[in-house]
Design an enzyme around this catalytic site. Structure first.
Site, PDB file in Angstrom:
ATOM      1  N   GLY A 173     172.282 -34.371  -4.268  1.00 33.96           N
ATOM      2  CA  GLY A 173     173.491 -33.724  -4.775  1.00 33.96           C
ATOM      3  C   GLY A 173     174.210 -32.942  -3.699  1.00 33.96           C
ATOM      4  O   GLY A 173     175.390 -33.142  -3.456  1.00 33.96           O
ATOM      5  N   PHE A 174     173.519 -31.972  -3.104  1.00 29.72           N
ATOM      6  CA  PHE A 174     174.028 -31.199  -1.967  1.00 29.72           C
ATOM      7  C   PHE A 174     175.296 -30.419  -2.276  1.00 29.72           C
ATOM      8  O   PHE A 174     176.042 -30.048  -1.360  1.00 29.72           O
ATOM      9  CB  PHE A 174     174.257 -32.115  -0.758  1.00 29.72           C
ATOM     10  CG  PHE A 174     173.116 -33.023  -0.454  1.00 29.72           C
ATOM     11  CD1 PHE A 174     171.908 -32.504  -0.010  1.00 29.72           C
ATOM     12  CD2 PHE A 174     173.219 -34.385  -0.637  1.00 29.72           C
ATOM     13  CE1 PHE A 174     170.832 -33.336   0.253  1.00 29.72           C
ATOM     14  CE2 PHE A 174     172.142 -35.228  -0.386  1.00 29.72           C
ATOM     15  CZ  PHE A 174     170.947 -34.701   0.060  1.00 29.72           C
ATOM     16  N   GLY A 231     166.138 -33.912  -5.729  1.00 29.81           N
ATOM     17  CA  GLY A 231     165.432 -34.461  -4.587  1.00 29.81           C
ATOM     18  C   GLY A 231     164.655 -33.430  -3.805  1.00 29.81           C
ATOM     19  O   GLY A 231     163.978 -33.757  -2.823  1.00 29.81           O
ATOM     20  N   THR A 232     164.721 -32.184  -4.239  1.00 31.75           N
ATOM     21  CA  THR A 232     164.101 -31.087  -3.500  1.00 31.75           C
ATOM     22  C   THR A 232     162.625 -30.905  -3.810  1.00 31.75           C
ATOM     23  O   THR A 232     161.938 -30.149  -3.128  1.00 31.75           O
ATOM     24  CB  THR A 232     164.821 -29.771  -3.825  1.00 31.75           C
ATOM     25  OG1 THR A 232     164.758 -29.559  -5.241  1.00 31.75           O
ATOM     26  CG2 THR A 232     166.273 -29.825  -3.392  1.00 31.75           C
ATOM     27  N   ILE A 264     156.308 -19.402  -0.258  1.00 29.61           N
ATOM     28  CA  ILE A 264     156.495 -20.843  -0.153  1.00 29.61           C
ATOM     29  C   ILE A 264     155.637 -21.500  -1.235  1.00 29.61           C
ATOM     30  O   ILE A 264     154.410 -21.456  -1.186  1.00 29.61           O
ATOM     31  CB  ILE A 264     156.108 -21.358   1.246  1.00 29.61           C
ATOM     32  CG1 ILE A 264     156.967 -20.659   2.308  1.00 29.61           C
ATOM     33  CG2 ILE A 264     156.275 -22.868   1.322  1.00 29.61           C
ATOM     34  CD1 ILE A 264     158.460 -20.869   2.164  1.00 29.61           C
ATOM     35  N   ASN A 278     155.412 -24.817  -2.396  1.00 30.89           N
ATOM     36  CA  ASN A 278     154.744 -26.073  -2.044  1.00 30.89           C
ATOM     37  C   ASN A 278     155.034 -26.373  -0.578  1.00 30.89           C
ATOM     38  O   ASN A 278     156.118 -26.852  -0.240  1.00 30.89           O
ATOM     39  CB  ASN A 278     155.247 -27.211  -2.932  1.00 30.89           C
ATOM     40  CG  ASN A 278     154.510 -28.517  -2.674  1.00 30.89           C
ATOM     41  OD1 ASN A 278     153.649 -28.606  -1.802  1.00 30.89           O
ATOM     42  ND2 ASN A 278     154.845 -29.545  -3.439  1.00 30.89           N
ATOM     43  N   THR A 310     156.666 -30.053   0.316  1.00 25.35           N
ATOM     44  CA  THR A 310     158.088 -30.310   0.076  1.00 25.35           C
ATOM     45  C   THR A 310     158.966 -29.263   0.753  1.00 25.35           C
ATOM     46  O   THR A 310     160.103 -29.558   1.125  1.00 25.35           O
ATOM     47  CB  THR A 310     158.378 -30.350  -1.431  1.00 25.35           C
ATOM     48  OG1 THR A 310     157.876 -29.158  -2.048  1.00 25.35           O
ATOM     49  CG2 THR A 310     157.730 -31.565  -2.074  1.00 25.35           C
ATOM     50  N   LYS A 314     162.296 -17.316  -2.647  1.00 22.95           N
ATOM     51  CA  LYS A 314     163.671 -17.397  -2.176  1.00 22.95           C
ATOM     52  C   LYS A 314     164.059 -18.858  -2.005  1.00 22.95           C
ATOM     53  O   LYS A 314     163.191 -19.727  -1.879  1.00 22.95           O
ATOM     54  CB  LYS A 314     163.837 -16.665  -0.837  1.00 22.95           C
ATOM     55  CG  LYS A 314     163.583 -15.174  -0.897  1.00 22.95           C
ATOM     56  CD  LYS A 314     163.771 -14.537   0.470  1.00 22.95           C
ATOM     57  CE  LYS A 314     163.523 -13.036   0.423  1.00 22.95           C
ATOM     58  NZ  LYS A 314     163.693 -12.394   1.755  1.00 22.95           N
ATOM     59  N   GLU A 346     168.989 -24.537   1.720  1.00 22.53           N
ATOM     60  CA  GLU A 346     170.188 -24.470   2.545  1.00 22.53           C
ATOM     61  C   GLU A 346     170.006 -23.751   3.873  1.00 22.53           C
ATOM     62  O   GLU A 346     170.729 -24.025   4.836  1.00 22.53           O
ATOM     63  CB  GLU A 346     171.322 -23.836   1.732  1.00 22.53           C
ATOM     64  CG  GLU A 346     171.716 -24.730   0.580  1.00 22.53           C
ATOM     65  CD  GLU A 346     172.757 -24.122  -0.352  1.00 22.53           C
ATOM     66  OE1 GLU A 346     173.941 -24.417  -0.173  1.00 22.53           O
ATOM     67  OE2 GLU A 346     172.367 -23.391  -1.275  1.00 22.53           O
TER      68      GLU A 346
END
Length: 706
Positions: free
Chosen positions: A241-242, A468-469, A591, A593, A596, A662, A666
């Site tokens: 998507g972005f 997709g993240t 963090i 995972n 990913t 967080k 991006e």
């Protein structure tokens, strides 16, 4: 069955493959354009071939006579929609209100939808449709001194100002005054935009590829004057998507056609249509002025940025955002400006504002370090602010210095010869560069439902979007820890507006927002599950809403941070620039995972390589359209362009934040292009202030002889 949880090692922080990974690689996971429906018809958008004017007439009769054609929707017969409302993200872009009038504000404006029994029939008929226009003169020329530019507020004020800028510049020992430009750039997610609309029992259902079904359902309800409960939007799997997959013309057109024909209708964009209708990153023209004492302390910082937008909708690329957070000065001035041109409306593109803004700011800082004779990292650390330079708010942790220290150690920065143009490897000139990164760590109100099932498993329903993240997997781990069970006992269902409102996947806020809601619901559910108790066949469900908790969070500057490093090789005979290695070290909370997360960081950094060296959409001033609106002419970094890319992180804890997560989607691209550009300067001794750094620009700028 008893459901009392047992103590176990936490899932968050350990590497897990995607829970839907097997479905995706075997084809079991279906995307928006792959889901079958009985009686499905196909719509094909017809886009304007003029950049400005009016539709005089459409020759629809020959098209309607073609095999399989069911309808041609246009401004003369399409259902009316409502545009006087404020949605989740503000006023709607009129581009989504298709076929409402005969005006054409830019090339590629939707003028009709041809609907047929098959996609092939719809395409052939759409390409046959003749549209007659009354052309008008158009203006697409974007220049830094455009006379119609004006200050405009985006997600922040148009301007911030403190101190006497000119006085502090005059009193500075060293001044940098430079202009930087970034070109028009496009998202191009792997999965094109597609939507299917149908009516069932008086309710509208849309199967879509989007970044938030709450968002899309709300917009469609407002556009078509429907009760929100009468609209359901599903978007289970999204192939990227972005920032581009919000409410677009294809969804609205599909709903119109399904309403007129009373059968399911699918509308999918072609790659070429996406260049016109899916949004893009506006080009920017930025001016940075920095003034510093001889020891490198900033006295003055000015950041002025200009972007373009369409004549029908105002979109601001807030490129001054990094300057409002990263460095303070006695005189600190920023302003975002915009000019309306006869082009499509830009939109959010990964790290909107921060990506182009960091290129200008971090390049200027490198120039200042050169003039001062100070190490670029030392200069940044000397100007660490105590509070938000523009907001005045305290920082909820700011671990940028830790990122630079760890990055310098891993990259071997201490061995760097600061002189430009002295390192060689055969014909190649070698250079290294660095830049800082930041991106806001926000959150939005979200709801979640967690159910304890009779079989001992748990089902989480939350209107999240995995674009997709790896969000679905991250939420599985978060829920497992919140429930104190193994991840294989948790099923996470996402992407359905019937699950209730939740934050969109945007602004690096998704996982933080959704995790917060899951934690609240899971905590209450655990209180209701007594040791040795049983769960009824229908299960036990608890629902949460984070609105109140978000409102109680202390107001502070919350950001992810990073330090970017790059090594490049430049061939002075051909102008070719090759990135040999990149390193990013980030401070981004917990963090969830690592598997990913590392992919998200390195993906952003690779996009930074693409931004620095390749990406550039060019428009033909005569037509207003793009040269080569496809992935053959629009260059992105390919495998051969991607070197050894490493991403690491440092501990980053906010004691006031109950979630501790967080956004990471991006921050990986922020500063990456500047690090590459600074490395090119170090290799050649020549500054490049205009992206992309193409071979012809390297040759024209000159470099030491081979």
């Amino acid at each position: 069955m008893t459901t009392a949880p047992t103590a176990r090692q936490g899932a968050v922080g350990t590497a897990h493959t995607r829970v839907e990974g097997r479905d995706k690689v075997t084809g079991a996971a279906r995307y928006a354009a792959e889901i079958p429906f009985p009686g499905l018809a196909h719509g094909w958008l017809v886009l304007s071939t003029v950049a400005r004017g009016r539709i005089r007439s459409l020759d629809t009769a020959p098209v309607l006579a073609m095999p399989g054609v069911l309808a041609v929707l246009h401004h003369g017969n399409a259902p009316r929609v409502e545009t006087d409302y404020t949605g989740l993200l503000g006023k709607p872009d009129p581009t989504t209100a298709v076929f409402q009038h005969d005006r054409v504000p830019h090339l590629g404006w939707p003028v009709a939808l041809v609907v047929a029994e098959t996609s092939e029939q719809a395409r052939e008929a759409a390409e046959t449709l003749v549209v007659h226009y009354d052309r008008e003169p158009h203006d697409i020329a974007f220049t830094a001194d455009h006379p119609r530019a004006y200050p405009a507020a985006g997600y922040g004020p148009a301007a911030t100002e403190k101190g006497d800028l000119e006085a502090e510049l005059a009193a500075s020992a060293v001044v940098v005054d430079a202009e930087y430009t970034t070109p028009e750039e496009h998202h191009n997610p792997m999965e094109p935009h597609a939507a299917t609309a149908r009516w069932e029992d008086g309710r509208l259902e849309v199967v879509d590829s989007n970044q938030g079904t709450t968002w899309v359902a709300g917009e469609l309800a407002s556009l078509f004057s429907l009760d929100p409960s009468a609209v359901r939007v599903r978007s289970e799997h999204v192939g990227g998507g972005f920032g581009s997959k919000g409410v677009r013309a294809h969804q609205v057109a599909a709903v119109m056609a399904a309403t007129v024909l009373q059968r399911p209708v699918r509308v999918a964009m072609t790659r070429r249509q996406m260049f016109s209708l899916a949004g893009y990153r506006s080009p920017t023209a930025q001016r940075i002025r920095l003034g510093a004492d001889a020891d490198g302390r900033l006295r003055a910082l000015e950041h002025r940025s200009l972007n373009l937008t369409s004549t029908v909708h105002e979109f601001i690329e807030s490129s001054t955002a990094p300057s409002r957070v990263m460095y303070d000065a006695d005189a600190h001035h920023t302003v975002n400006r915009v000019v309306r041109l006869d082009v499509g409306t830009p939109t959010w593109m990964r790290a909107p504002g921060e990506a182009p803004g960091s290129f200008a700011l971090e390049s200027a800082f490198d120039e200042l370090a050169e003039k001062l004779g100070v190490d670029p990292i030392d200069l940044r650390l000397r100007n660490e602010p105590e509070r938000g330079p523009a907001s005045g708010l305290p920082f909820a942790g700011r671990n940028l210095s830790a990122c630079f220290r760890e990055g310098a150690r891993r990259f071997g920065w201490a061995d760097r010869d600061p002189r430009p143009g002295v390192r060689r490897d055969g014909r190649w000139l070698l250079g290294t560069g660095t830049a800082a990164a930041s991106f806001a760590a926000g959150a939005g109100p979200s709801t979640a439902a967690v159910t304890a099932e009779a079989d001992g498993t748990f089902t989480v329903r939350i209107n999240a979007a995995d674009i997709g993240t790896g969000a679905r997997t991250a939420l599985t781990l978060v829920a497992a820890d919140a429930l104190d069970v193994a991840p294989d006992r948790v099923r996470v269902r996402i992407g359905d507006s019937d699950f209730g409102p939740a934050m969109i996947a945007g602004g690096s806020t998704g996982t933080r927002s959704w995790s917060w809601a899951i934690n609240l619901a899971a905590a209450e559910l655990r209180e209701r599950l007594t040791p040795g108790g049983t769960v009824p066949p229908e299960g036990i469900t608890v629902r949460s809403d984070t609105t109140a908790a978000l409102g109680a969070l202390a107001q502070k500057e919350r950001h992810s941070y990073g330090a970017q490093f790059a090594e490049v090789a430049v061939d002075p005979a051909t102008g070719e620039v090759r990135v040999r290695r990149m390193l990013g070290v980030f401070a981004a909370g917990r963090i969830v995972n690592p598997l990913t997360a590392r992919g998200q960081f390195t993906g952003g950094m690779i996009w930074g390589i693409s931004m620095a060296l390749h990406e550039e959409a060019v428009r033909d001033r005569a037509t207003g359209g793009h040269y080569g609106a496809d992935l053959a002419a629009y260059h992105v970094a390919a495998h051969a362009d991607v070197p050894a890319v490493e991403a690491h992180w440092v501990d980053d804890h906010d004691p006031d934040d109950p979630v501790g997560i967080k956004g990471i989607g991006e921050v990986g691209i922020v500063g990456a292009a500047a690090a590459v550009a600074n490395a090119v300067w170090h290799a050649t001794g020549v500054r490049h202030r205009h992206l992309p750094i193409r071979p012809d620009r390297v040759l024209l700028a000159g470099a030491p002889d081979a």
